[in-house]
Motif scaffolding. Sequence first.
Motif, PDB file in Angstrom:
ATOM      1  N   SER A 285       0.827  -1.203   0.000  1.00  0.00           N
ATOM      2  CA  SER A 285       0.000   0.000   0.000  1.00  0.00           C
ATOM      3  C   SER A 285       0.862   1.253   0.000  1.00  0.00           C
ATOM      4  CB  SER A 285      -0.931  -0.011   1.214  1.00  0.00           C
ATOM      5  OG  SER A 285      -1.712   1.162   1.246  1.00  0.00           O
ATOM      6  N   ALA A 286       1.925   1.248   0.824  1.00  0.00           N
ATOM      7  CA  ALA A 286       2.809   2.401   0.883  1.00  0.00           C
ATOM      8  C   ALA A 286       3.543   2.601  -0.445  1.00  0.00           C
ATOM      9  CB  ALA A 286       3.808   2.231   2.025  1.00  0.00           C
ATOM     10  N   LEU A 287       4.037   1.510  -1.033  1.00  0.00           N
ATOM     11  CA  LEU A 287       4.728   1.599  -2.318  1.00  0.00           C
ATOM     12  C   LEU A 287       3.789   2.089  -3.414  1.00  0.00           C
ATOM     13  CD1 LEU A 287       6.827  -1.680  -2.200  1.00  0.00           C
ATOM     14  CD2 LEU A 287       7.746   0.630  -2.289  1.00  0.00           C
ATOM     15  N   PHE A 288       2.565   1.585  -3.398  1.00  0.00           N
ATOM     16  CA  PHE A 288       1.570   1.945  -4.409  1.00  0.00           C
ATOM     17  C   PHE A 288       1.257   3.441  -4.330  1.00  0.00           C
ATOM     18  CE2 PHE A 288      -2.910   0.915  -6.154  1.00  0.00           C
ATOM     19  CZ  PHE A 288      -2.446   0.999  -7.460  1.00  0.00           C
ATOM     20  N   THR A 289       1.042   3.936  -3.126  1.00  0.00           N
ATOM     21  CA  THR A 289       0.762   5.358  -2.938  1.00  0.00           C
ATOM     22  C   THR A 289       1.952   6.204  -3.382  1.00  0.00           C
ATOM     23  OG1 THR A 289      -0.735   4.896  -1.089  1.00  0.00           O
ATOM     24  CG2 THR A 289       0.178   7.119  -1.229  1.00  0.00           C
ATOM     25  N   HIS A 290       3.157   5.737  -3.062  1.00  0.00           N
ATOM     26  CA  HIS A 290       4.365   6.460  -3.449  1.00  0.00           C
ATOM     27  C   HIS A 290       4.479   6.572  -4.965  1.00  0.00           C
ATOM     28  CE1 HIS A 290       8.430   7.964  -3.156  1.00  0.00           C
ATOM     29  NE2 HIS A 290       8.921   6.955  -3.847  1.00  0.00           N
ATOM     30  N   LEU A 291       4.176   5.498  -5.684  1.00  0.00           N
ATOM     31  CA  LEU A 291       4.223   5.524  -7.150  1.00  0.00           C
ATOM     32  C   LEU A 291       3.220   6.525  -7.705  1.00  0.00           C
ATOM     33  CD1 LEU A 291       4.505   1.710  -8.010  1.00  0.00           C
ATOM     34  CD2 LEU A 291       6.255   3.454  -8.398  1.00  0.00           C
ATOM     35  N   CYS A 292       2.011   6.526  -7.155  1.00  0.00           N
ATOM     36  CA  CYS A 292       0.981   7.467  -7.615  1.00  0.00           C
ATOM     37  C   CYS A 292       1.401   8.902  -7.360  1.00  0.00           C
ATOM     38  CB  CYS A 292      -0.351   7.168  -6.927  1.00  0.00           C
ATOM     39  SG  CYS A 292      -1.081   5.566  -7.370  1.00  0.00           S
ATOM     40  N   GLU A 293       2.033   9.158  -6.227  1.00  0.00           N
ATOM     41  CA  GLU A 293       2.497  10.512  -5.917  1.00  0.00           C
ATOM     42  C   GLU A 293       3.592  10.946  -6.885  1.00  0.00           C
ATOM     43  OE1 GLU A 293       3.647  10.022  -1.883  1.00  0.00           O
ATOM     44  OE2 GLU A 293       1.655  10.475  -1.071  1.00  0.00           O
ATOM     45  N   ARG A 294       4.476  10.017  -7.252  1.00  0.00           N
ATOM     46  CA  ARG A 294       5.552  10.350  -8.184  1.00  0.00           C
ATOM     47  C   ARG A 294       4.994  10.612  -9.586  1.00  0.00           C
ATOM     48  NH1 ARG A 294      10.727   6.675  -7.896  1.00  0.00           N
ATOM     49  NH2 ARG A 294      11.568   8.531  -8.931  1.00  0.00           N
ATOM     50  N   VAL A 295       3.988   9.832  -9.989  1.00  0.00           N
ATOM     51  CA  VAL A 295       3.341  10.076 -11.278  1.00  0.00           C
ATOM     52  C   VAL A 295       2.697  11.458 -11.279  1.00  0.00           C
ATOM     53  CG1 VAL A 295       1.386   9.393 -12.723  1.00  0.00           C
ATOM     54  CG2 VAL A 295       2.993   7.671 -11.921  1.00  0.00           C
ATOM     55  N   ALA A 296       2.014  11.779 -10.204  1.00  0.00           N
ATOM     56  CA  ALA A 296       1.376  13.098 -10.105  1.00  0.00           C
ATOM     57  C   ALA A 296       2.424  14.209 -10.167  1.00  0.00           C
ATOM     58  CB  ALA A 296       0.573  13.190  -8.815  1.00  0.00           C
ATOM     59  N   GLY A 297       3.552  14.001  -9.501  1.00  0.00           N
ATOM     60  CA  GLY A 297       4.617  14.992  -9.544  1.00  0.00           C
ATOM     61  C   GLY A 297       5.171  15.182 -10.946  1.00  0.00           C
ATOM     62  N   ASP A 298       5.286  14.089 -11.706  1.00  0.00           N
ATOM     63  CA  ASP A 298       5.744  14.190 -13.094  1.00  0.00           C
ATOM     64  C   ASP A 298       4.755  14.982 -13.946  1.00  0.00           C
ATOM     65  OD1 ASP A 298       8.001  12.737 -12.491  1.00  0.00           O
ATOM     66  OD2 ASP A 298       7.177  10.820 -13.162  1.00  0.00           O
ATOM     67  N   LEU A 299       3.466  14.763 -13.726  1.00  0.00           N
ATOM     68  CA  LEU A 299       2.452  15.503 -14.475  1.00  0.00           C
ATOM     69  C   LEU A 299       2.556  16.999 -14.205  1.00  0.00           C
ATOM     70  CD1 LEU A 299      -0.673  13.207 -13.925  1.00  0.00           C
ATOM     71  CD2 LEU A 299       0.598  13.487 -16.053  1.00  0.00           C
ATOM     72  N   VAL A 300       2.727  17.342 -12.932  1.00  0.00           N
ATOM     73  CA  VAL A 300       2.843  18.752 -12.572  1.00  0.00           C
ATOM     74  C   VAL A 300       4.077  19.362 -13.224  1.00  0.00           C
ATOM     75  CG1 VAL A 300       3.232  20.338 -10.651  1.00  0.00           C
ATOM     76  CG2 VAL A 300       1.572  18.479 -10.405  1.00  0.00           C
ATOM     77  N   ARG A 301       5.188  18.628 -13.192  1.00  0.00           N
ATOM     78  CA  ARG A 301       6.422  19.144 -13.777  1.00  0.00           C
ATOM     79  C   ARG A 301       6.281  19.377 -15.274  1.00  0.00           C
ATOM     80  NH1 ARG A 301      10.511  16.445 -16.122  1.00  0.00           N
ATOM     81  NH2 ARG A 301       9.722  14.437 -15.384  1.00  0.00           N
ATOM     82  N   LYS A 302       5.562  18.487 -15.958  1.00  0.00           N
ATOM     83  CA  LYS A 302       5.367  18.610 -17.400  1.00  0.00           C
ATOM     84  C   LYS A 302       4.201  19.534 -17.756  1.00  0.00           C
ATOM     85  CE  LYS A 302       7.050  13.879 -18.222  1.00  0.00           C
ATOM     86  NZ  LYS A 302       8.210  14.185 -19.070  1.00  0.00           N
ATOM     87  N   ASN A 303       3.479  20.011 -16.731  1.00  0.00           N
ATOM     88  CA  ASN A 303       2.332  20.902 -16.914  1.00  0.00           C
ATOM     89  C   ASN A 303       1.256  20.260 -17.788  1.00  0.00           C
ATOM     90  OD1 ASN A 303       1.045  23.356 -16.305  1.00  0.00           O
ATOM     91  ND2 ASN A 303       1.568  24.191 -18.310  1.00  0.00           N
ATOM     92  N   VAL A 304       0.967  18.978 -17.515  1.00  0.00           N
ATOM     93  CA  VAL A 304      -0.074  18.255 -18.235  1.00  0.00           C
ATOM     94  C   VAL A 304      -0.972  17.540 -17.227  1.00  0.00           C
ATOM     95  CG1 VAL A 304       1.266  17.905 -20.351  1.00  0.00           C
ATOM     96  CG2 VAL A 304       1.426  16.232 -18.506  1.00  0.00           C
ATOM     97  N   VAL A 305      -2.129  17.118 -17.709  1.00  0.00           N
ATOM     98  CA  VAL A 305      -3.058  16.294 -16.933  1.00  0.00           C
ATOM     99  C   VAL A 305      -3.418  15.081 -17.778  1.00  0.00           C
ATOM    100  CG1 VAL A 305      -4.015  18.118 -15.483  1.00  0.00           C
ATOM    101  CG2 VAL A 305      -4.941  17.741 -17.771  1.00  0.00           C
ATOM    102  N   GLY A 306      -3.905  14.029 -17.134  1.00  0.00           N
ATOM    103  CA  GLY A 306      -4.231  12.813 -17.871  1.00  0.00           C
ATOM    104  C   GLY A 306      -5.561  12.226 -17.464  1.00  0.00           C
ATOM    105  N   ARG A 307      -6.110  11.379 -18.333  1.00  0.00           N
ATOM    106  CA  ARG A 307      -7.423  10.769 -18.070  1.00  0.00           C
ATOM    107  C   ARG A 307      -7.367   9.266 -17.880  1.00  0.00           C
ATOM    108  NH1 ARG A 307     -12.217  11.867 -21.920  1.00  0.00           N
ATOM    109  NH2 ARG A 307     -13.230  10.707 -20.233  1.00  0.00           N
ATOM    110  N   THR A 308      -6.439   8.580 -18.559  1.00  0.00           N
ATOM    111  CA  THR A 308      -6.421   7.117 -18.525  1.00  0.00           C
ATOM    112  C   THR A 308      -5.369   6.627 -17.541  1.00  0.00           C
ATOM    113  OG1 THR A 308      -7.106   7.041 -20.837  1.00  0.00           O
ATOM    114  CG2 THR A 308      -6.212   5.021 -19.884  1.00  0.00           C
ATOM    115  N   VAL A 309      -5.818   6.082 -16.418  1.00  0.00           N
ATOM    116  CA  VAL A 309      -4.933   5.569 -15.383  1.00  0.00           C
ATOM    117  C   VAL A 309      -4.806   4.057 -15.550  1.00  0.00           C
ATOM    118  CG1 VAL A 309      -4.569   5.313 -12.897  1.00  0.00           C
ATOM    119  CG2 VAL A 309      -5.576   7.423 -13.815  1.00  0.00           C
ATOM    120  N   GLY A 310      -3.582   3.562 -15.452  1.00  0.00           N
ATOM    121  CA  GLY A 310      -3.369   2.130 -15.599  1.00  0.00           C
ATOM    122  C   GLY A 310      -2.376   1.597 -14.593  1.00  0.00           C
TER     123      GLY A 310
END
Length: 383
Positions: A285-310
């Motif tokens: 659970s902790a690893l999974f949450t960490h991955l999601c947070e890192r993905v979100a951080g990458d989106l913010v850095r690239k100034n994009v948003v996404g719709r399809t989560v996998g």
Amino acid sequence: MSSHGSLIAHLDMDAFYASVELLRYPELRGQPVVIGGGSDAAPIVQPDGTRVYKRLRDYVGRGVVTTSTYEARALGVFSAMGIMKAARLAPDAVLLPTDFTAYRHYSGLFKSAVATIAPEIENRGIDEIYIDLNAYKDDAQGIARRIKQAVHEATGLSCSIGLAPNKLLAKICSDLEKPNGLTILTAAEIPTRIWPLSVKKINGIGPKAAAKLATLNIHTIAELAACDAGVLQENFGRSYSAWLMRVAQGIDERQIVTYSEPKSVSRETTFERDLHARQDRAELSALFTHLCERVAGDLVRKNVVGRTVGIKLRYTDFSIVTRDSTLEWPTDDPIAIRQAAGECLRRVPLDRRFRLLGVRIGSLSPKDATAMRPAEQQRLFES
């Protein structure tokens, strides 16, 4: 080699997140420091201006190490490790919260500094880039030293650079003399300088693949290069075994890609040991949450948003399963990504152990008012 005559540099910032924190807290230099706590891990400033730091021994929770200083790594603490486990290895290490705003700022500074000298850059993440140096072959070492100096002047941080005929070798070389290293490799030197290294030095051979290779008495890149192709295919499958054979010979045909519109953002991790969804629920659970947070951080850095989560799982037999879910509205919110990824995870078989977990978000679009939910747009007009 198909890349004969090329000159590629891989620049990797040294313990990047931790080094940025040491700029802020210079009194911690030389100490084991772990980055990965929440806001409650921030140091407490005393009336006299001194700081009291949180220690790993006092941590209770399910957080994951984002990175650590070299002193903490010497004690066995590495990224993606549970902080509770890290506390057992280095109880006196300092724990600091992550600050991705600061890391993105310094990332932009070092990349801009490099671009003033060698503008053909492939962005590989917040702390690493590939650089096309084919126009500077006559003074490659001098250019590399200029780049290192420019990075230090712009950020106060050090980096390590590997110069080689292709991306694969350049990335290996950038890690050989850390921190503040500069390693230059020619194709003729592969047998003497690359083959003696552990197979773990090859980006793409994770802990489990290395362990499986060890059962075949393959520990070094030289032993991998000499292995029978049929043995590799029998143990790793056709595609991965073919890749193993190529990289063992130092072959990498990938070119520098200086620009591309991002189609998706993903993060994945290979576990130190095979995990089970039920028996290792807290750690996963902790690893999974960490991955999601890192993905979100990458989106913010690239100034994009996404719709399809996998999500992506690789089981112990190396079979892979993926699942996707499309959101009603694009997002870069880690909580929304975690929720959608969790729904995907519930649609895969979780009755056996797996070795890798990944989170991905696609269908990207620029982050602007048109990408927001109507309610968010309304708040903007009301403000």
